[in-house]
Design a protein around this motif. Structure first.
Motif, mmCIF file in Angstrom:
data_model
loop_
_atom_site.group_PDB
_atom_site.id
_atom_site.type_symbol
_atom_site.label_atom_id
_atom_site.label_comp_id
_atom_site.label_asym_id
_atom_site.label_seq_id
_atom_site.Cartn_x
_atom_site.Cartn_y
_atom_site.Cartn_z
ATOM 1 N N GLU A 153 0.699 -1.093 -0.100
ATOM 2 C CA GLU A 153 -0.044 0.102 0.279
ATOM 3 C C GLU A 153 0.724 1.284 0.094
ATOM 4 O O GLU A 153 2.023 1.167 0.335
ATOM 5 N N LYS A 154 0.408 2.320 -0.449
ATOM 6 C CA LYS A 154 0.996 3.561 -0.559
ATOM 7 C C LYS A 154 1.231 4.169 0.815
ATOM 8 O O LYS A 154 0.456 3.808 1.846
ATOM 9 N N SER A 155 2.277 4.713 1.075
ATOM 10 C CA SER A 155 2.946 5.398 2.246
ATOM 11 C C SER A 155 3.113 4.347 3.552
ATOM 12 O O SER A 155 3.213 4.687 4.608
ATOM 13 N N LYS A 156 3.211 3.066 3.102
ATOM 14 C CA LYS A 156 3.884 2.041 4.269
ATOM 15 C C LYS A 156 5.397 2.084 4.168
ATOM 16 O O LYS A 156 6.016 2.315 3.278
ATOM 17 N N PHE A 157 5.668 1.359 5.289
ATOM 18 C CA PHE A 157 7.073 1.279 5.409
ATOM 19 C C PHE A 157 7.362 -0.390 5.489
ATOM 20 O O PHE A 157 6.667 -1.125 6.586
ATOM 21 N N ILE A 158 7.903 -0.880 4.455
ATOM 22 C CA ILE A 158 8.026 -2.472 3.926
ATOM 23 C C ILE A 158 9.542 -2.933 4.456
ATOM 24 O O ILE A 158 10.522 -2.184 3.706
ATOM 25 N N THR A 159 9.621 -3.726 4.989
ATOM 26 C CA THR A 159 10.983 -4.646 4.989
ATOM 27 C C THR A 159 10.812 -5.855 4.476
ATOM 28 O O THR A 159 10.219 -6.655 4.312
ATOM 29 N N ILE A 160 12.083 -6.405 3.792
ATOM 30 C CA ILE A 160 12.370 -7.543 3.307
ATOM 31 C C ILE A 160 13.378 -8.291 3.804
ATOM 32 O O ILE A 160 14.678 -7.825 3.894
ATOM 33 N N THR A 161 13.178 -9.092 4.419
ATOM 34 C CA THR A 161 14.156 -10.069 5.281
ATOM 35 C C THR A 161 14.431 -11.538 4.958
ATOM 36 O O THR A 161 13.662 -12.068 3.869
ATOM 37 N N GLY A 162 15.356 -12.045 5.258
ATOM 38 C CA GLY A 162 15.621 -13.355 4.985
ATOM 39 C C GLY A 162 17.191 -13.688 5.116
ATOM 40 O O GLY A 162 17.970 -12.672 4.902
ATOM 41 N N LYS A 163 17.453 -14.834 5.028
ATOM 42 C CA LYS A 163 19.046 -15.164 5.311
ATOM 43 C C LYS A 163 19.799 -14.574 3.778
ATOM 44 O O LYS A 163 19.096 -14.601 2.732
ATOM 45 N N ARG A 210 11.072 -5.407 12.930
ATOM 46 C CA ARG A 210 9.765 -5.507 13.740
ATOM 47 C C ARG A 210 9.049 -4.061 13.804
ATOM 48 O O ARG A 210 7.938 -4.069 14.169
ATOM 49 N N LYS A 211 9.636 -2.903 13.803
ATOM 50 C CA LYS A 211 9.248 -1.519 13.800
ATOM 51 C C LYS A 211 8.696 -1.140 12.362
ATOM 52 O O LYS A 211 7.936 -0.047 12.538
ATOM 53 N N SER A 212 8.492 -2.079 11.226
ATOM 54 C CA SER A 212 8.172 -1.663 10.002
ATOM 55 C C SER A 212 6.567 -1.768 10.085
ATOM 56 O O SER A 212 6.129 -2.754 10.784
ATOM 57 N N ASP A 213 6.002 -1.455 9.118
ATOM 58 C CA ASP A 213 4.482 -1.839 8.951
ATOM 59 C C ASP A 213 4.204 -3.080 8.368
ATOM 60 O O ASP A 213 3.441 -3.612 8.759
ATOM 61 N N GLN A 214 5.112 -3.523 7.716
ATOM 62 C CA GLN A 214 5.001 -4.998 7.088
ATOM 63 C C GLN A 214 6.299 -5.491 6.736
ATOM 64 O O GLN A 214 7.219 -4.858 6.302
ATOM 65 N N THR A 215 6.444 -6.990 6.943
ATOM 66 C CA THR A 215 7.775 -7.582 6.816
ATOM 67 C C THR A 215 7.608 -8.811 5.796
ATOM 68 O O THR A 215 6.494 -9.482 6.207
ATOM 69 N N ILE A 216 8.274 -8.888 4.894
ATOM 70 C CA ILE A 216 7.944 -9.860 3.928
ATOM 71 C C ILE A 216 9.612 -10.725 3.966
ATOM 72 O O ILE A 216 10.598 -10.377 3.807
#
Length: 227
Positions: A30-40, A208-214
């Motif tokens: 979504e617009k204006s969200k803070f998204i993090t992408i994680t993984g090894k 953990r502080k982002s709006d969504q983590t993939i």
């Protein structure tokens, strides 16, 4: 409103042998969200960000950004789209050391030529002040500390007011204090300017502080966490 829609995206590396690095990835942002992408390491997160940045369109599936399909576009169209809509912050700042801090920030806007030079300079100074490095504006970039240089890189990514700011481990070379400061700056940009942030990170606190983590594992989405 969804700013980014990814549907059934797969990616292969062809050298030295054919290898699948992303497998049937689908998600929405979504617009204006803070998204993090994680993984090894090796999970495919930087490859995914590279596809989202439009710098690689050799994939299967669909990536739509701001209602535009990225697959099948020519390089000229993609470059123009990036200049208008995407700002990128790397783990290393990639500033031009012989130029002043101010000039480094101005360069993307000078290339785009949306505003007169005087206005670009004014906007660059405003960003540097917002990011706490305004007093460094007329120094050569090579004279700044690592944390200061990364703030300048963020200002450079923001100068064209992009819809999306993407970061590939932008805090990876910073200490914990500066990492936290950079996160807060991104959060502020998202909240105050309505910009969408996509950040690849190994930092669990930032995730953990982002709006969504993939979270990716072996080229697939392992989990999507919405907060």
């Amino acid at each position: 409103m969804n700013l980014i829609t990814v549907k059934n995206v797969s990616k292969y590396f062809l050298q030295p042998t054919r290898m699948q690095v992303l497998n049937d990835i689908s998600f929405e942002v979504e617009k204006s969200k803070f998204i993090t992408i994680t993984g090894k390491s090796g999970s495919g997160k930087s490859t995914l960000l590279y596809l989202l940045s439009t710098m690689d369109t050799r994939f299967e599936g669909s990536i739509r950004i701001n209602q535009e399909e990225m697959l099948g576009r020519n390089n000229s169209w993609l470059a123009d789209f990036r200049n208008h809509h995407i700002g990128f912050v790397f783990q290393f700042h990639y500033l031009l050391p012989e130029f002043t801090v101010l000039r480094n920030v101005m360069l993307p806007a000078l290339k785009l030529r949306r505003y007169p030079v005087a206005e670009i300079e004014h906007r660059a100074m405003e960003l540097l002040q917002l990011l706490g490095v305004g007093e460094q504006a007329h120094k050569r970039a090579s004279l700044l500390s690592g944390g200061q240089q990364q703030r300048v890189a963020i200002a450079r990514a923001m100068i064209n007011e992009p819809l999306i700011i993407m970061g590939d481990e932008p805090t990876g070379n910073l200490d914990s204090y500066n990492s936290a400061a950079v996160f807060e700056l991104f959060r502020k940009m998202s909240a105050e300017k309505g910009q969408t942030i996509l950040m690849v990170t190994h930092d669990e606190d930032i995730a953990r502080k982002s709006d969504q983590t993939i979270h990716l594992a072996d080229g697939k989405i392992d989990e999507i966490m919405v907060r």
